[in-house]
Write a protein that holds these residues in place. Sequence first.
Motif, mmCIF file in Angstrom:
data_model
loop_
_atom_site.group_PDB
_atom_site.id
_atom_site.type_symbol
_atom_site.label_atom_id
_atom_site.label_comp_id
_atom_site.label_asym_id
_atom_site.label_seq_id
_atom_site.Cartn_x
_atom_site.Cartn_y
_atom_site.Cartn_z
ATOM 1 N N THR A 243 11.381 29.489 -22.277
ATOM 2 C CA THR A 243 10.061 28.864 -22.252
ATOM 3 C C THR A 243 9.033 29.804 -22.873
ATOM 4 O O THR A 243 9.164 31.020 -22.817
ATOM 5 N N GLU A 244 8.030 29.206 -23.503
ATOM 6 C CA GLU A 244 6.905 29.918 -24.132
ATOM 7 C C GLU A 244 7.283 30.630 -25.423
ATOM 8 O O GLU A 244 6.436 31.283 -26.031
ATOM 9 N N LYS A 245 8.538 30.534 -25.870
ATOM 10 C CA LYS A 245 8.969 31.269 -27.060
ATOM 11 C C LYS A 245 9.345 30.301 -28.172
ATOM 12 O O LYS A 245 9.878 29.214 -27.934
ATOM 13 N N LEU A 246 9.072 30.753 -29.419
ATOM 14 C CA LEU A 246 9.364 29.969 -30.617
ATOM 15 C C LEU A 246 10.409 30.688 -31.453
ATOM 16 O O LEU A 246 10.302 31.899 -31.689
ATOM 17 N N LEU A 247 11.411 29.947 -31.904
ATOM 18 C CA LEU A 247 12.355 30.455 -32.896
ATOM 19 C C LEU A 247 12.136 29.671 -34.177
ATOM 20 O O LEU A 247 12.248 28.439 -34.200
ATOM 21 N N ASN A 248 11.815 30.388 -35.244
ATOM 22 C CA ASN A 248 11.507 29.785 -36.532
ATOM 23 C C ASN A 248 12.610 30.159 -37.514
ATOM 24 O O ASN A 248 12.767 31.337 -37.852
ATOM 25 N N VAL A 249 13.385 29.170 -37.949
ATOM 26 C CA VAL A 249 14.481 29.416 -38.893
ATOM 27 C C VAL A 249 14.080 28.849 -40.245
ATOM 28 O O VAL A 249 13.993 27.623 -40.424
ATOM 29 N N SER A 250 13.836 29.730 -41.204
ATOM 30 C CA SER A 250 13.364 29.283 -42.512
ATOM 31 C C SER A 250 14.488 28.739 -43.383
ATOM 32 O O SER A 250 14.234 28.060 -44.371
ATOM 33 N N GLY A 251 15.738 29.050 -43.014
ATOM 34 C CA GLY A 251 16.875 28.588 -43.796
ATOM 35 C C GLY A 251 17.720 27.603 -43.020
ATOM 36 O O GLY A 251 17.219 26.625 -42.469
ATOM 37 N N THR A 252 19.010 27.875 -42.948
ATOM 38 C CA THR A 252 19.983 26.949 -42.386
ATOM 39 C C THR A 252 20.451 27.402 -41.013
ATOM 40 O O THR A 252 20.598 28.599 -40.765
ATOM 41 N N ILE A 253 20.692 26.440 -40.134
ATOM 42 C CA ILE A 253 21.323 26.716 -38.846
ATOM 43 C C ILE A 253 22.752 26.198 -38.892
ATOM 44 O O ILE A 253 22.988 25.023 -39.188
ATOM 45 N N SER A 254 23.703 27.061 -38.608
ATOM 46 C CA SER A 254 25.108 26.673 -38.531
ATOM 47 C C SER A 254 25.570 26.896 -37.095
ATOM 48 O O SER A 254 25.912 28.011 -36.705
ATOM 49 N N ASN A 255 25.541 25.812 -36.307
ATOM 50 C CA ASN A 255 25.874 25.887 -34.888
ATOM 51 C C ASN A 255 27.316 25.410 -34.693
ATOM 52 O O ASN A 255 27.591 24.206 -34.666
ATOM 53 N N ASN A 256 28.227 26.361 -34.516
ATOM 54 C CA ASN A 256 29.645 26.042 -34.353
ATOM 55 C C ASN A 256 30.043 25.935 -32.884
ATOM 56 O O ASN A 256 31.232 25.801 -32.573
ATOM 57 N N ALA A 257 29.057 25.996 -31.989
ATOM 58 C CA ALA A 257 29.329 25.955 -30.553
ATOM 59 C C ALA A 257 28.906 24.634 -29.918
ATOM 60 O O ALA A 257 29.007 24.482 -28.699
ATOM 61 N N GLY A 258 28.402 23.690 -30.709
ATOM 62 C CA GLY A 258 28.022 22.392 -30.172
ATOM 63 C C GLY A 258 26.769 22.460 -29.318
ATOM 64 O O GLY A 258 25.953 23.379 -29.423
ATOM 65 N N HIS A 280 13.790 24.498 -41.314
ATOM 66 C CA HIS A 280 13.185 23.994 -42.547
ATOM 67 C C HIS A 280 14.213 23.538 -43.579
ATOM 68 O O HIS A 280 13.854 23.285 -44.720
ATOM 69 N N ASN A 281 15.483 23.432 -43.229
ATOM 70 C CA ASN A 281 16.495 23.176 -44.248
ATOM 71 C C ASN A 281 17.381 22.030 -43.807
ATOM 72 O O ASN A 281 17.942 22.047 -42.720
#
Length: 288
Positions: A243-258, A280-281
């Motif tokens: 809570t209260e935190k932001l994660l900013n991913v400017s490229g690609t997210i590859s989530n292999n854990a579902g 953003h991708n």
Amino acid sequence: CIGPTSGGTISGDQIQDSVPVIISNVYPAVSYSGKLEYKWQNMIFPFTSWSDIANSNTLSYQPGVLVQKTMFKRLARSTCSSDWVEGVESNVVTISMKINKWKGSVSNDWSNPENWTLNKIPETDNDLIFDDNPLNDCLLDQNRSVNNITNNQPKFLINTNGKTLTIKGSLIFANGAQIDSSSPNSTLVLSGSTFQTIPSGVFVNEKVYNLTIDNAVGVSQDSDFTIDHLLTINEGKQLIIPTEKLLNVSGTISNNAGTSGLIIKASPTGELPNGSLIFHNDGTKGLY
């Protein structure tokens, strides 16, 4: 059967690089009948319990390579005794390890032994510890894997230099110490066996180029954080945005854990802002 009344004395404490010198007999056990038998024990930091050392029926003992501060003692008994309950102990010897620290005496090159206080490059998965007064940044020459990283000064930092830095322990930073993992192709891998946290202020501008989560227990962040290129969550691993935190991913997210791989925390009472993710991708996969 008369057991010894004194375990004798062995030579004193040591401070060594890795291989100690022999722990020598000073005085043997005394006042016993029959034949004398010895057994050595050690206890490794954080010193919870003594362990028997196999095949150690000797007056003196040569320890092998040590990686942690270790205590040794010698027990003595008469062979006519049925067990070691009647054994008597020598004094305790403590062997401490000299700490190999990053000094940067001649350059910023990790691979140069002269830049380390013990004139040798740390082994894979050793702790990385900065000297209190280093002379240069620590620049990765190739992909490296470490356990804990300790740095208590702000002037010189770790620069991943487009390489992969795998961290299996904790970031123990103070006084403004930082890591610069922002250069293209730089990858930070968090691969601990216990919960890991990205501390606030440890990474230059609160960002990295690539981040790989390889920790099944979980990784969290203490502040808003940016990933400039690729976030990878390996199968069976977990990233938590509190809570209260932001994660900013400017490229690609590859989530292999579902769905269990990326957890965005919500405030149970609504009194705090929920955790949030911006990406953003359109190449992102496995997010939902």
